[in-house]
Structures are given as C-alpha cells and as structure tokens.
Design a protein around this motif. Structure first.
Motif, PDB file in Angstrom:
ATOM      1  N   ILE A 265       0.846  -1.189   0.000  1.00  0.00           N
ATOM      2  CA  ILE A 265       0.000   0.000   0.000  1.00  0.00           C
ATOM      3  C   ILE A 265       0.881   1.238   0.000  1.00  0.00           C
ATOM      4  O   ILE A 265       1.854   1.338   0.761  1.00  0.00           O
ATOM      5  CB  ILE A 265      -0.938  -0.004   1.225  1.00  0.00           C
ATOM      6  CG1 ILE A 265      -1.932  -1.164   1.109  1.00  0.00           C
ATOM      7  CG2 ILE A 265      -1.665   1.327   1.363  1.00  0.00           C
ATOM      8  CD1 ILE A 265      -2.770  -1.387   2.351  1.00  0.00           C
ATOM      9  N   ILE A 266       0.543   2.199  -0.862  1.00  0.00           N
ATOM     10  CA  ILE A 266       1.303   3.449  -0.961  1.00  0.00           C
ATOM     11  C   ILE A 266       0.680   4.478  -0.032  1.00  0.00           C
ATOM     12  O   ILE A 266      -0.526   4.719  -0.067  1.00  0.00           O
ATOM     13  CB  ILE A 266       1.305   3.972  -2.410  1.00  0.00           C
ATOM     14  CG1 ILE A 266       1.969   2.951  -3.341  1.00  0.00           C
ATOM     15  CG2 ILE A 266       2.016   5.311  -2.503  1.00  0.00           C
ATOM     16  CD1 ILE A 266       1.795   3.270  -4.818  1.00  0.00           C
ATOM     17  N   GLY A 267       1.486   5.099   0.801  1.00  0.00           N
ATOM     18  CA  GLY A 267       0.994   6.137   1.697  1.00  0.00           C
ATOM     19  C   GLY A 267       0.393   5.566   2.966  1.00  0.00           C
ATOM     20  O   GLY A 267       0.634   4.407   3.331  1.00  0.00           O
ATOM     21  N   ILE A 268      -0.423   6.375   3.634  1.00  0.00           N
ATOM     22  CA  ILE A 268      -0.972   5.963   4.921  1.00  0.00           C
ATOM     23  C   ILE A 268      -2.056   4.911   4.725  1.00  0.00           C
ATOM     24  O   ILE A 268      -2.726   4.860   3.700  1.00  0.00           O
ATOM     25  CB  ILE A 268      -1.517   7.166   5.718  1.00  0.00           C
ATOM     26  CG1 ILE A 268      -2.657   7.857   4.955  1.00  0.00           C
ATOM     27  CG2 ILE A 268      -0.416   8.151   6.015  1.00  0.00           C
ATOM     28  CD1 ILE A 268      -3.362   8.912   5.773  1.00  0.00           C
ATOM     29  N   ASN A 269      -2.210   4.049   5.735  1.00  0.00           N
ATOM     30  CA  ASN A 269      -3.192   2.969   5.711  1.00  0.00           C
ATOM     31  C   ASN A 269      -4.079   3.079   6.946  1.00  0.00           C
ATOM     32  O   ASN A 269      -3.595   2.930   8.063  1.00  0.00           O
ATOM     33  CB  ASN A 269      -2.463   1.631   5.690  1.00  0.00           C
ATOM     34  CG  ASN A 269      -3.415   0.442   5.643  1.00  0.00           C
ATOM     35  OD1 ASN A 269      -4.603   0.603   5.432  1.00  0.00           O
ATOM     36  ND2 ASN A 269      -2.867  -0.749   5.865  1.00  0.00           N
TER      37      ASN A 269
END
Length: 306
Positions: A265-269
């Motif tokens: 996953i790219i960025g915040i989750n």
C-alpha cells in the motif's frame, strides 16, 4: 521521496458538481484527454473541461440511469448505456444520437467500442453481450455472446479479442480469429477487468475486497492487492502512470494505491476519505503523470493531482 510513477494523486484539483444523485461513470476523452465525460442516476451525460471544472455540454436522451460510457479514438463520438436497455451512440459536437440499439432484456451495465470504433459491444444484466456494427444501417446485433450465467459487469476489446467479466465469477476471453472461448473462474463476482497495455496481464476486481493481477498466457497469479472494502457495489480499478501502480476506490469513499510489483500500500493505511459515499469509478489520465478522476454515489466527480 516517492518517484513520480508511484505517487497516488491526492490533491483535489476540481470537484465536478452538476449531477443530481449518484454518478456511476467518469471517463477521460482520448488523445490528450482535455475533457471528461460523466454519467449518472439523473439520466444525463455531462462533458466537462477538466482544467476549469466547468460543464461544456449536457447530453439528454436516456430514460433511466447512465451506467457506462465509451469514447471513440477520434473523440468525435461516444457510446453510452444504462437502465433503459438501449445502447446509444452520440455525436459529441452536436449532442445528437447517431444510433440507438435495442435487444437486451435487462439494464446494460457496460458498453465498449472496439479499437477503431466500428463495432460497439454492450453487456447486460440479462447475461448477454451483443455486438453492433456502427457502419451498418441495420439495428440488429451482428452477434450475441450468451455464455455467462449472470450479469455482465465489464468488457474489454482488442483487435482480436473480447474479454468479459461477469457476476457469475468468470472471466471469459473470446478469440475472434480462432473462434475460441477461454473461461477462468475467480470464485467471487467479477465487477471490473482491465488488461495492461501489452495485453499480457489482466487486473481483475472481485467482490471480496481483492484485486488480482494475472499472467494471461499461463493463468499465473502475479500479485494480489488488499486493504480496500469492496463487497457489495461495482467499483473499478486502474493502473497509475506507466503501470507502476494499481489504484482503486472503495465503498468507504477511500482511494487506495499499491505498488504494482510489490503489492505494498502506498501512503498511509487507511488512506484519507475522498468521497462521502462509495466510489463507483476511478480512472487515471491516459498520458498525464499524476492525475486521475473519481466518481461517487455522493453525487460528485473529482479530479485529483499530485
């Protein structure tokens, strides 16, 4: 710092407000793609200037909701379909309908031109796909594909192949040159399919909150992408710039991005909310490095940039 190719565009450039009710589809024009077409529950199709976010033209003619739009390569015409069981072909400039094709027994979920826009394919809730010859004066389908046992959700057409996704859990590939059908069972309702540009891989969206990328030659699963919520509604996934990323909207109004090769996953989750309701469609700009458009049941479409 992420490279440009793995950035998920999240800066709101423009909110396209003009439909009354949910928007089911938002698609870019072809070529330099300076315009966007949207279709919604309000039975209209709208053409937008993507820089200003303003409406250029409204196309009225559908009797029920608009579910799908396909633009011809020269941007001179587009096809649309929806709840009224009729496939429409429109002239972009005049706003007039050039063709209306009837024959399906249920709503038409998806419509798609072939590469030279001489044939349009329509996929319906009735489980069939019908092919229509735009150049002919006949209003009868030139072929009907009736192998699916449930609603058709997605169609992709190349010069030699028609690939379809169905709620019956199958992806079917029709080889037009050999007259051969290949079927692959995914185990869950298929809501969207998208081949890579070289047609060697296929990205499949299913109603178990999973995206899967398959090698088309041998059926090998190349990667899976999870984290998003997609259990009840049609949503679409797409590739980011250079096919380095996979992007998808979900039922919580979030836009997810994954690295295509690693599946991370790219960025915040989880990512921030982009819409108040389910995201019905997501599409990356065909040539711009960092721009995409999303459509939602909240009645807005939004253009995002990096």
């Amino acid at each position: 710092m992420s490279s440009a190719s793995t950035i998920v565009p999240r800066r709101l450039h423009a909110s396209l407000n003009g439909h009354k009710g949910p928007i089911h589809i938002a698609t870019y024009a072809k070529g330099s793609a300076q315009y966007i077409l949207t279709g919604g529950q309000d039975r209209t199709i709208k053409l937008w200037n993507k820089e200003s976010g303003s409406i250029v033209k409204t196309y009225s003619g559908h009797g029920y909701e608009v579910l799908s739009i396909s633009v011809s390569p020269d941007n001179a015409k587009f096809a649309s379909s929806g709840g009224d069981r009729v496939a429409y072909v429109w002239d972009v400039a005049s706003g007039e309908t050039l063709r209306r094709y009837s024959g399906h027994l249920g709503r038409i979920n998806v419509i798609q031109f072939n590469p030279d826009a001489s044939v349009v394919a329509s996929g319906s809730f009735d489980g069939t796909i019908k092919l229509w010859d735009i150049r002919s004066q006949s209003r009868n389908a030139i072929q009907t594909l009736d192998d699916a046992r449930d609603s058709i959700s997605s169609i992709q057409i190349t010069s030699s192949e028609i690939i379809t996704g169905s709620v019956d859990g199958y992806v079917r590939s029709y080889d037009l040159r050999k007259g051969k059908l290949t079927s692959d069972y995914l185990g869950h309702p298929v809501t969207h399919i998208l081949p890579t540009k070289d047609s060697l891989s296929l990205l499949i969206t299913t109603l178990n909150s999973t995206l899967r990328l398959f090698d088309r030659a041998n059926g090998t699963l190349l990667n899976s992408y999870r984290g998003h919520k997609n259990e009840s509604y049609r949503t679409s996934a797409c590739f980011g710039y250079g096919e380095a990323t996979v992007l998808c909207g979900d039922e919580d109004g979030r836009i997810w991005g994954w690295n295509l090769l690693e599946g991370d996953i790219i960025g915040i989750n989880p990512p921030p909310k982009a819409h108040e309701k389910v995201i019905t469609w997501l599409e990356h700009h065909p040539i711009s490095e960092a721009e995409m458009v999303s459509a939602s049941a909240d009645g807005t479409a939004k253009i995002w940039r990096a």
